[in-house]
Design an enzyme around this catalytic site. Structure first.
Site, PDB file in Angstrom:
ATOM      1  N   LEU A   9       0.860  -1.188   0.000  1.00 15.80           N
ATOM      2  CA  LEU A   9       0.000   0.000   0.000  1.00 15.80           C
ATOM      3  C   LEU A   9       0.891   1.230   0.000  1.00 15.80           C
ATOM      4  CD1 LEU A   9      -2.461  -1.165   2.819  1.00 15.80           C
ATOM      5  CD2 LEU A   9      -2.719  -1.467   0.344  1.00 15.80           C
ATOM      6  N   ALA A  11       3.446   3.717  -2.909  1.00 15.67           N
ATOM      7  CA  ALA A  11       4.640   3.510  -3.744  1.00 15.67           C
ATOM      8  C   ALA A  11       5.369   4.825  -3.958  1.00 15.67           C
ATOM      9  CB  ALA A  11       4.264   2.880  -5.075  1.00 15.67           C
ATOM     10  N   GLY A  12       5.547   5.558  -2.871  1.00 10.12           N
ATOM     11  CA  GLY A  12       6.296   6.807  -2.935  1.00 10.12           C
ATOM     12  C   GLY A  12       7.786   6.546  -2.840  1.00 10.12           C
ATOM     13  N   GLY A  15       8.266   3.212  -0.815  1.00  8.31           N
ATOM     14  CA  GLY A  15       7.683   2.076  -1.520  1.00  8.31           C
ATOM     15  C   GLY A  15       8.435   1.718  -2.780  1.00  8.31           C
ATOM     16  N   SER A  16       8.895   2.717  -3.517  1.00  9.92           N
ATOM     17  CA  SER A  16       9.650   2.464  -4.743  1.00  9.92           C
ATOM     18  C   SER A  16      10.956   1.741  -4.445  1.00  9.92           C
ATOM     19  CB  SER A  16       9.942   3.782  -5.471  1.00  9.92           C
ATOM     20  OG  SER A  16       8.737   4.401  -5.877  1.00  9.92           O
ATOM     21  N   GLU A 128       9.366  -1.861  12.562  1.00  6.51           N
ATOM     22  CA  GLU A 128      10.696  -1.329  12.848  1.00  6.51           C
ATOM     23  C   GLU A 128      10.951   0.003  12.147  1.00  6.51           C
ATOM     24  OE1 GLU A 128      13.800  -0.739  14.709  1.00  6.51           O
ATOM     25  OE2 GLU A 128      13.321  -2.869  14.917  1.00  6.51           O
ATOM     26  N   ILE A 135      17.782   2.354  11.589  1.00  7.43           N
ATOM     27  CA  ILE A 135      18.372   1.959  12.873  1.00  7.43           C
ATOM     28  C   ILE A 135      17.528   0.875  13.536  1.00  7.43           C
ATOM     29  CG2 ILE A 135      19.098   2.747  15.160  1.00  7.43           C
ATOM     30  CD1 ILE A 135      19.285   5.566  13.994  1.00  7.43           C
ATOM     31  N   LYS A 204       7.159   9.064  17.660  1.00 10.55           N
ATOM     32  CA  LYS A 204       8.197   8.053  17.869  1.00 10.55           C
ATOM     33  C   LYS A 204       8.472   7.836  19.355  1.00 10.55           C
ATOM     34  CE  LYS A 204      10.211   9.328  13.427  1.00 10.55           C
ATOM     35  NZ  LYS A 204      11.270  10.075  12.721  1.00 10.55           N
ATOM     36  N   GLY A 302      14.758   8.526   4.777  1.00 16.37           N
ATOM     37  CA  GLY A 302      15.194   8.326   3.401  1.00 16.37           C
ATOM     38  C   GLY A 302      14.656   7.036   2.831  1.00 16.37           C
TER      39      GLY A 302
END
Length: 427
Positions: A9, A11-12, A15-16, A128, A135, A204, A302
């Site tokens: 779900l 593909a930015g 996802g790419s 994760e 990390i 987080k 990233g």
């Protein structure tokens, strides 16, 4: 070898990279997982957008068809946001599909609902990539340190703010200019609010706190301050004191056995390991009763780093699917209460603009004493009406410090309280 079919779900950027790595490392991943991992369907907003790493035949704009496909075994969710991600993940879990997600906002807001759905369906929910990118920090908390007692976690978990503060510290760059640099480099969004106001880091922090202390913690439990009010003067004072300012996510057990969880800028000694974490890198410093002090360091965001964490989870849940088991479920047995921010104790650095005349220091010291806030050091610079007092305290409660600052601002000799910064870390 068995084949496990994977649906994705989103593909930015992330996802790419996941799709590319699944293809490039197909043989190695199969050997490690014990089954071939075949990406068979990817839900996107616009199927006409060209994606070099994903064949157009795999694309669909019907996300529900992915989570409801009976042939798909595993789901990767990297679309982000709360809705429809939540509904899609719940549908996937209900349909018996293990889910790997990087959705920190959803986990921080309503992770309990997802955990319960996964447990009911006896499938895995792994995440994760939701904290600190590449990390490995959640699995150590969830598994490696499960035999120990975590005392405290203090981390730099947002690369955008760390980049900005690094530039302000090392190059004297103004906040707005450092932010523009971060945006130009792709570290910051066009609307940087979630980063610079600590919202991303707070999500987080909630996830880390829940895992560390075996209790349910949500984003609403996290006290939050951002870095938008940090000035060049703050940075200059920090450097003069051999300290550096970082946006820290902190969670710890209080003396009363409650969970303190907060995100705010703070001063730390340049001797502390976190002080050396520069630019867009992340690091999480963990203190445990038996294991002692540990630091986990690496790229916190990233496409490739986050994809690495997602694929690590994918291999783990694939192994469980092959062997017929599941990984660790939610651990919330402790059910600890959340401490009010007023009960939190730390040290503080207060900058006061004052008139340089007899009796000023005495009146300032009297206010601190009245609220039982002990002064560690006092430094004065300037003269006349533009004198500055820099006061470092010993450990004090947040409530006592707040009352002190309120009364300091009422003194006739104090023109203003320029800034109040917490001081963290003993190293």
């Amino acid at each position: 070898m068995k084949t496990l079919k994977v649906g994705m779900l989103g593909a930015g950027t992330v996802g790419s990279q996941i799709a590319r790595l699944l293809l490039d490392n197909k043989a190695d991943l199969a050997s490690r997982a014990g089954a071939e991992l075949e990406l068979v369907k990817v839900a996107v907003k616009n199927i006409k957008t060209k994606r070099n790493s994903i064949a157009s035949t795999l694309l669909t704009d019907d996300a529900t068809s992915v989570v409801n496909d009976p042939d798909i075994d595993l789901i990767i969710e990297v679309m982000g946001g709360i809705s429809p991600a939540k509904e899609l993940i719940l549908a996937a879990l209900k349909n018996g599909k293990s889910v790997v997600t990087a959705n920190k906002a959803l986990l921080a807001k309503d992770g309990a609902t997802l955990y319960e759905a996964a447990a009911k369906a006896n499938v895995d929910l792994y995440y994760e990539a939701a904290v600190a990118g590449a990390i490995p920090i959640l699995r150590p908390l969830r598994e490696s340190l499960v035999g120990d007692h975590v005392i405290r976690i203090m981390g730099i978990v947002n690369g955008t703010t760390n980049y900005i503060l690094t530039k302000m510290d090392e190059e004297g760059t103004a906040f707005k200019d450092a932010l523009k640099q971060a945006q130009d480099l792709g570290f910051a969004e066009a609307d940087p609010t979630a980063d610079v106001e600590g919202i991303d880091a707070a999500d987080k922090a909630a996830i880390l706190a829940g895992l560390a202390f075996h209790s349910r913690v949500t984003d609403k439990d996290v006290y939050r301050e951002g870095i938008s009010k940090i000035t060049a003067a703050d940075v200059k004072v920090a450097k003069a004191m051999e300290m550096v300012i970082k946006l820290l996510a902190i969670t710890e057990l209080t003396d009363a056995g409650e969970i303190s969880v907060r995100v705010h800028p703070a001063l730390i000694s340049r001797n502390h390991p976190l002080a050396a974490v520069r630019e867009s890198f992340n690091a999480v410093f963990v203190e445990a009763k038996s294991a002692g002090q540990m630091m986990f360091y690496g790229r916190g965001a990233g496409g490739e780093p986050t994809a690495s964490a997602v694929l690590g989870d994918l291999v783990a849940v694939a192994r469980h699917r092959v062997s017929g088991g599941v990984g660790p479920k939610e651990s919330d047995y402790a059910s600890l209460s959340i401490a009010a921010i007023g009960a939190t104790k730390t040290r503080y650095l207060i900058r006061l603009n004052v008139a340089d005349k007899p009796g000023v220091l005495e009146s300032v010291a009297h206010v601190f004493a009245a609220h039982s806030v002990s002064i560690q050091t006092v430094r004065q610079s300037g003269a006349g009406d533009k004198a500055e007092l820099i006061v470092m305290t010993h450990h004090s409660s947040e409530s006592a410090l707040s009352a002190t600052v309120k009364d300091l601002s009422k003194l006739s000799a104090v023109s203003d309280v320029a800034s109040v910064l917490r001081v963290e870390g003993a190293i």
